[in-house]
Design an enzyme around this catalytic site. Structure first.
Site, PDB file in Angstrom:
ATOM      1  N   LYS A 153     -17.688   8.231 -19.281  1.00 41.63           N
ATOM      2  CA  LYS A 153     -16.338   8.721 -19.572  1.00 41.63           C
ATOM      3  C   LYS A 153     -16.325  10.244 -19.526  1.00 41.63           C
ATOM      4  O   LYS A 153     -16.757  10.913 -20.462  1.00 41.63           O
ATOM      5  CB  LYS A 153     -15.864   8.262 -20.962  1.00 41.63           C
ATOM      6  CG  LYS A 153     -14.369   8.496 -21.131  1.00 41.63           C
ATOM      7  CD  LYS A 153     -13.930   8.744 -22.550  1.00 41.63           C
ATOM      8  CE  LYS A 153     -13.789  10.181 -22.920  1.00 41.63           C
ATOM      9  NZ  LYS A 153     -12.913  11.009 -22.107  1.00 41.63           N
ATOM     10  N   GLY A 206     -20.541  16.750 -26.916  1.00 37.57           N
ATOM     11  CA  GLY A 206     -19.213  17.259 -27.255  1.00 37.57           C
ATOM     12  C   GLY A 206     -19.262  17.999 -28.567  1.00 37.57           C
ATOM     13  O   GLY A 206     -20.321  18.465 -29.002  1.00 37.57           O
ATOM     14  N   SER A 207     -18.122  18.067 -29.216  1.00 41.91           N
ATOM     15  CA  SER A 207     -18.031  18.847 -30.452  1.00 41.91           C
ATOM     16  C   SER A 207     -18.688  18.107 -31.618  1.00 41.91           C
ATOM     17  O   SER A 207     -18.799  16.871 -31.609  1.00 41.91           O
ATOM     18  CB  SER A 207     -16.567  19.109 -30.773  1.00 41.91           C
ATOM     19  OG  SER A 207     -15.901  17.873 -30.942  1.00 41.91           O
ATOM     20  N   THR A 208     -19.076  18.862 -32.613  1.00 43.86           N
ATOM     21  CA  THR A 208     -19.673  18.258 -33.806  1.00 43.86           C
ATOM     22  C   THR A 208     -18.651  17.364 -34.510  1.00 43.86           C
ATOM     23  O   THR A 208     -18.999  16.285 -35.008  1.00 43.86           O
ATOM     24  CB  THR A 208     -20.209  19.368 -34.732  1.00 43.86           C
ATOM     25  OG1 THR A 208     -21.261  20.046 -34.029  1.00 43.86           O
ATOM     26  CG2 THR A 208     -20.771  18.812 -36.033  1.00 43.86           C
ATOM     27  N   GLU A 209     -17.359  17.763 -34.499  1.00 44.70           N
ATOM     28  CA  GLU A 209     -16.311  16.954 -35.168  1.00 44.70           C
ATOM     29  C   GLU A 209     -16.249  15.552 -34.561  1.00 44.70           C
ATOM     30  O   GLU A 209     -16.234  14.553 -35.279  1.00 44.70           O
ATOM     31  CB  GLU A 209     -14.924  17.607 -35.016  1.00 44.70           C
ATOM     32  CG  GLU A 209     -14.743  18.952 -35.697  1.00 44.70           C
ATOM     33  CD  GLU A 209     -15.499  20.073 -34.975  1.00 44.70           C
ATOM     34  OE1 GLU A 209     -15.519  20.076 -33.730  1.00 44.70           O
ATOM     35  OE2 GLU A 209     -16.095  20.935 -35.661  1.00 44.70           O
ATOM     36  N   GLY A 211     -18.585  14.214 -32.763  1.00 48.28           N
ATOM     37  CA  GLY A 211     -19.916  13.634 -32.975  1.00 48.28           C
ATOM     38  C   GLY A 211     -19.974  12.838 -34.284  1.00 48.28           C
ATOM     39  O   GLY A 211     -20.590  11.769 -34.351  1.00 48.28           O
ATOM     40  N   GLU A 228     -25.425  15.403 -28.563  1.00 47.41           N
ATOM     41  CA  GLU A 228     -25.618  16.803 -28.160  1.00 47.41           C
ATOM     42  C   GLU A 228     -24.330  17.521 -28.555  1.00 47.41           C
ATOM     43  O   GLU A 228     -23.296  17.336 -27.910  1.00 47.41           O
ATOM     44  CB  GLU A 228     -25.836  16.906 -26.642  1.00 47.41           C
ATOM     45  CG  GLU A 228     -27.071  16.192 -26.124  1.00 47.41           C
ATOM     46  CD  GLU A 228     -28.366  16.940 -26.398  1.00 47.41           C
ATOM     47  OE1 GLU A 228     -28.331  17.985 -27.069  1.00 47.41           O
ATOM     48  OE2 GLU A 228     -29.414  16.462 -25.947  1.00 47.41           O
ATOM     49  N   CYS A 262     -22.389  25.360 -24.923  1.00 50.54           N
ATOM     50  CA  CYS A 262     -22.928  25.001 -26.241  1.00 50.54           C
ATOM     51  C   CYS A 262     -24.130  25.887 -26.595  1.00 50.54           C
ATOM     52  O   CYS A 262     -24.428  26.086 -27.763  1.00 50.54           O
ATOM     53  CB  CYS A 262     -23.335  23.541 -26.255  1.00 50.54           C
ATOM     54  SG  CYS A 262     -24.415  23.117 -24.896  1.00 50.54           S
ATOM     55  N   GLU A 352     -17.919  27.824 -33.943  1.00 55.19           N
ATOM     56  CA  GLU A 352     -18.118  27.914 -32.503  1.00 55.19           C
ATOM     57  C   GLU A 352     -16.803  28.342 -31.845  1.00 55.19           C
ATOM     58  O   GLU A 352     -15.806  27.631 -31.936  1.00 55.19           O
ATOM     59  CB  GLU A 352     -18.542  26.530 -31.982  1.00 55.19           C
ATOM     60  CG  GLU A 352     -18.970  26.540 -30.554  1.00 55.19           C
ATOM     61  CD  GLU A 352     -19.377  25.148 -30.071  1.00 55.19           C
ATOM     62  OE1 GLU A 352     -18.706  24.164 -30.439  1.00 55.19           O
ATOM     63  OE2 GLU A 352     -20.355  25.062 -29.321  1.00 55.19           O
TER      64      GLU A 352
HETATM   65  P1  NAD Z   1     -14.906  17.078 -27.493  1.00 53.89           P
HETATM   66  O1  NAD Z   1     -15.788  16.645 -28.607  1.00 53.89           O
HETATM   67  O2  NAD Z   1     -13.481  17.338 -27.797  1.00 53.89           O
HETATM   68  O3  NAD Z   1     -14.897  15.966 -26.341  1.00 53.89           O
HETATM   69  C1  NAD Z   1     -16.085  15.509 -25.746  1.00 53.89           C
HETATM   70  C2  NAD Z   1     -15.824  14.151 -25.133  1.00 53.89           C
HETATM   71  O4  NAD Z   1     -15.518  13.230 -26.173  1.00 53.89           O
HETATM   72  C3  NAD Z   1     -14.642  14.111 -24.165  1.00 53.89           C
HETATM   73  O5  NAD Z   1     -14.937  13.229 -23.107  1.00 53.89           O
HETATM   74  C4  NAD Z   1     -13.527  13.555 -25.030  1.00 53.89           C
HETATM   75  O6  NAD Z   1     -12.518  12.902 -24.301  1.00 53.89           O
HETATM   76  C5  NAD Z   1     -14.281  12.571 -25.914  1.00 53.89           C
HETATM   77  N1  NAD Z   1     -13.634  12.274 -27.191  1.00 53.89           N
HETATM   78  C6  NAD Z   1     -12.744  13.034 -27.878  1.00 53.89           C
HETATM   79  N2  NAD Z   1     -12.388  12.397 -29.008  1.00 53.89           N
HETATM   80  C7  NAD Z   1     -13.063  11.236 -29.050  1.00 53.89           C
HETATM   81  C8  NAD Z   1     -13.127  10.150 -29.976  1.00 53.89           C
HETATM   82  N3  NAD Z   1     -12.419  10.151 -31.083  1.00 53.89           N
HETATM   83  N4  NAD Z   1     -13.958   9.134 -29.695  1.00 53.89           N
HETATM   84  C9  NAD Z   1     -14.713   9.137 -28.573  1.00 53.89           C
HETATM   85  N5  NAD Z   1     -14.686  10.114 -27.656  1.00 53.89           N
HETATM   86  C10 NAD Z   1     -13.877  11.155 -27.889  1.00 53.89           C
HETATM   87  O7  NAD Z   1     -15.626  18.310 -26.821  1.00 53.89           O
HETATM   88  P2  NAD Z   1     -15.103  19.211 -25.617  1.00 53.89           P
HETATM   89  O8  NAD Z   1     -14.001  20.067 -26.141  1.00 53.89           O
HETATM   90  O9  NAD Z   1     -14.876  18.380 -24.400  1.00 53.89           O
HETATM   91  O10 NAD Z   1     -16.406  20.105 -25.332  1.00 53.89           O
HETATM   92  C11 NAD Z   1     -16.741  21.191 -26.081  1.00 53.89           C
HETATM   93  C12 NAD Z   1     -17.775  20.849 -27.135  1.00 53.89           C
HETATM   94  O11 NAD Z   1     -18.901  20.231 -26.547  1.00 53.89           O
HETATM   95  C13 NAD Z   1     -18.297  22.091 -27.826  1.00 53.89           C
HETATM   96  O12 NAD Z   1     -18.390  21.874 -29.217  1.00 53.89           O
HETATM   97  C14 NAD Z   1     -19.691  22.258 -27.236  1.00 53.89           C
HETATM   98  O13 NAD Z   1     -20.594  22.951 -28.030  1.00 53.89           O
HETATM   99  C15 NAD Z   1     -20.101  20.846 -27.036  1.00 53.89           C
HETATM  100  N6  NAD Z   1     -21.163  20.774 -26.025  1.00 53.89           N
HETATM  101  C16 NAD Z   1     -22.433  20.479 -26.447  1.00 53.89           C
HETATM  102  C17 NAD Z   1     -23.468  20.439 -25.523  1.00 53.89           C
HETATM  103  C18 NAD Z   1     -24.888  20.103 -25.934  1.00 53.89           C
HETATM  104  O14 NAD Z   1     -25.649  19.706 -25.073  1.00 53.89           O
HETATM  105  N7  NAD Z   1     -25.259  20.244 -27.188  1.00 53.89           N
HETATM  106  C19 NAD Z   1     -23.207  20.710 -24.181  1.00 53.89           C
HETATM  107  C20 NAD Z   1     -21.908  21.008 -23.804  1.00 53.89           C
HETATM  108  C21 NAD Z   1     -20.899  21.034 -24.745  1.00 53.89           C
END
Ligand code: NAD
Length: 450
Positions: A153, A206-209, A211, A228, A262, A352
């Site tokens: 996804k 994605g984001s910690t929230e 996560g 991650e 990130c 962040e």
């Molecule tokens: P995000 O958490 O908003 O979204 C990430 C993914 O999760 C997207 O595909 C989104 O559609 C999906 N998503 C959103 N809400 C969801 C839910 N309730 N249930 C399941 N899936 C859901 O993050 P973003 O804004 O796309 O990316 C930025 C974040 O990603 C930053 O916090 C960044 O630090 C982090 N990031 C981490 C790494 C790493 O390897 N540690 C790498 C890149 C980005």
């Protein structure tokens, strides 16, 4: 519902796609489930051959994929080319790993003990918008190498290259149903994957929230998770460092990908003795960064991914910056490189930003640097600049972070483990460690007694 994608540099339309929902997600999981038994049984050499073919097709279509990424995300074309190059390398690497990731024979009393590496089944891979194809490959590569089938996804803002990857996988001869891509909202498609009874694992970046929500949802059925997440990494510059070199490199460590990284070293920690001199060098290096048209080969920083995201980034700059860079006139979600003097208690140093904004924080001595660097809920990456080798290793061991570089800003390499400490997540991607998250260890005991 239609998903309308725009080029962040021009605000012109890029594509219109149909948004998937729960029905399409369930269909993709069902296809992956049907494909699993045959895929796990493919002979290792044949699975490796298919992954190698996919790597070759990514290379053959490198320019097309790079342009798709640049137009969808707004990142400079030189960066997109580098990332697509890494994607091909990732598939080559995991093609080579297929027949080198196996169990052990363990001497035990009364018999022989064997371990096997078994695939998990259908895995749900949820990725963000900042490195769409790159991060997808870090998960798809090891998942397929271990014999799992995949539902990927992508983020809704940036699905173009993931869709193309699935087409290339079919072209490579990877059977239908093995790699499925579903484009839709996180709250619908992502959540369905998390709660789906036929999905064995969620690989999430994605984001910690979000996560937190992934982990909470996965707990219901003890689904495996790799997380991650976000970061707030430190770039620590000691007085004995090669200051010119450290200052020349620092802008790329935080303004690369317009700060939407990130691993961004968004806290620049500078020893007081050299603070003024280093800041002057940093301002000059930041001012020299080429910001502009992402399709120009020479561009080093493009716009942010969306207008909404630009608003969020702007909200972090509450005091007068030490330096603000320039941005192009006209359309596009531009935000200038910004250097702000801060203490580690300020919001700009704690949260962040995910944009081209760096907090510059002075420190007194080694212990102070380690204390400040560790005073964050995150622990993803970081850099240490010093000419004292013993200090470099001492500080590296003292930092609570998953990925560090000494006298360098690099974070990811295909063959080395990547992942976070603390609220930056857990599990490792890339390298041979990346295979551990997509396989289960099975232990079989054979009695040799009468
Ligand atoms: P995000 O958490 O908003 O979204 C990430 C993914 O999760 C997207 O595909 C989104 O559609 C999906 N998503 C959103 N809400 C969801 C839910 N309730 N249930 C399941 N899936 C859901 O993050 P973003 O804004 O796309 O990316 C930025 C974040 O990603 C930053 O916090 C960044 O630090 C982090 N990031 C981490 C790494 C790493 O390897 N540690 C790498 C890149 C980005």
């Amino acid at each position: 519902m239609t998903l309308r994608l725009v080029n962040p540099a021009t605000e012109q339309p890029v594509a219109e796609l149909k948004r998937a929902g729960v029905i399409e997600t369930d269909r993709a999981v069902a296809a992956a489930k049907v494909a699993f038994p045959a895929w796990r049984s493919v002979a290792p050499a044949d699975r490796a051959r298919l992954l190698r073919r996919l790597a070759g097709l990514v290379e053959d279509h490198g320019e097309e994929l790079a342009l798709l990424e640049t137009r969808n995300v707004g990142k400079p074309i030189a960066d997109s080319r580098g990332e697509v190059g890494m994607v091909a390398e990732v598939f080559h690497y995991y093609a080579g790993a297929v027949d080198k990731h196996f169990g052990q024979t363990i001497p035990v009393a009364g018999g022989v003990d064997l371990t096997f590496r078994e695939p998990l089944g259908v895995v749900g891979l949820i990725v963000p918008w900042n490195f769409p194809l790159n991060i997808s490959s870090w998960k798809v590569g090891p998942a397929l190498a271990c014999g799992n089938t995949v539902v990927l996804k992508p983020a809704e803002l940036t699905p173009m290259t993931a869709i193309r990857l699935a087409e290339l996988a079919l072209q490579a001869g990877i059977p239908e149903g093995v790699l499925n891509v579903v484009v839709g909202p996180g709250r619908v498609v992502g959540e369905r994957l998390i709660h789906h009874p036929d999905v064995a694992k969620i690989g999430f970046t994605g984001s910690t929230e979000v996560g937190v929500e992934v982990m909470r949802g996965a707990a219901e059925s003890i689904k495996r998770v790799t997380l991650e997440l976000g970061g707030k990494s430190a770039n620590i510059v000691f007085a004995d460092a090669d200051l010119e070199r450290a200052a020349a490199a620092a802008p790329y460590a935080v303004f690369g990908n317009a700060g939407q990284d990130c691993c961004a070293r968004s806290r620049v920690l500078v020893q007081r003795d050299v603070y003024d001199r280093f800041v002057a060098l940093l301002i000059s290096a930041t001012g020299a960064l080429r910001v502009g048209d992402p399709e120009d080969d020479a561009t080093e920083m493009g716009p942010l991914v969306s207008a909404n995201h630009r608003q969020t980034v702007a909200s972090f700059v509450e005091s007068k910056p030490l330096f603000t860079g320039s941005i192009p006139d006209g359309p596009g979600f531009w935000y200038p490189c910004t250097l702000v003097e801060a203490t580690n208690h300020d919001r700009i140093a704690r949260e962040e930003v995910f944009g081209p904004v760096a907090a510059i924080i002075p420190f007194t001595d080694e212990a102070d640097a380690v204390r400040i660097a560790n005073d964050t809920p995150y622990g993803l990456s970081g850099s240490i600049w010093t000419s004292n080798g013993a200090r470099a290793l001492r500080v590296a061991r003292a930092l609570d972070t998953g990925v560090l570089s000494i006298n360098s800003n690099s974070s990811v390499r295909v063959s080395t483990p990547f992942g976070g400490f603390k609220q930056s997540g857990f599990g490792r991607e890339l390298g041979m460690n990346g295979l551990d998250g997509y396989s289960e260890v099975k232990n079989v005991y054979i009695s040799t007694e009468g």
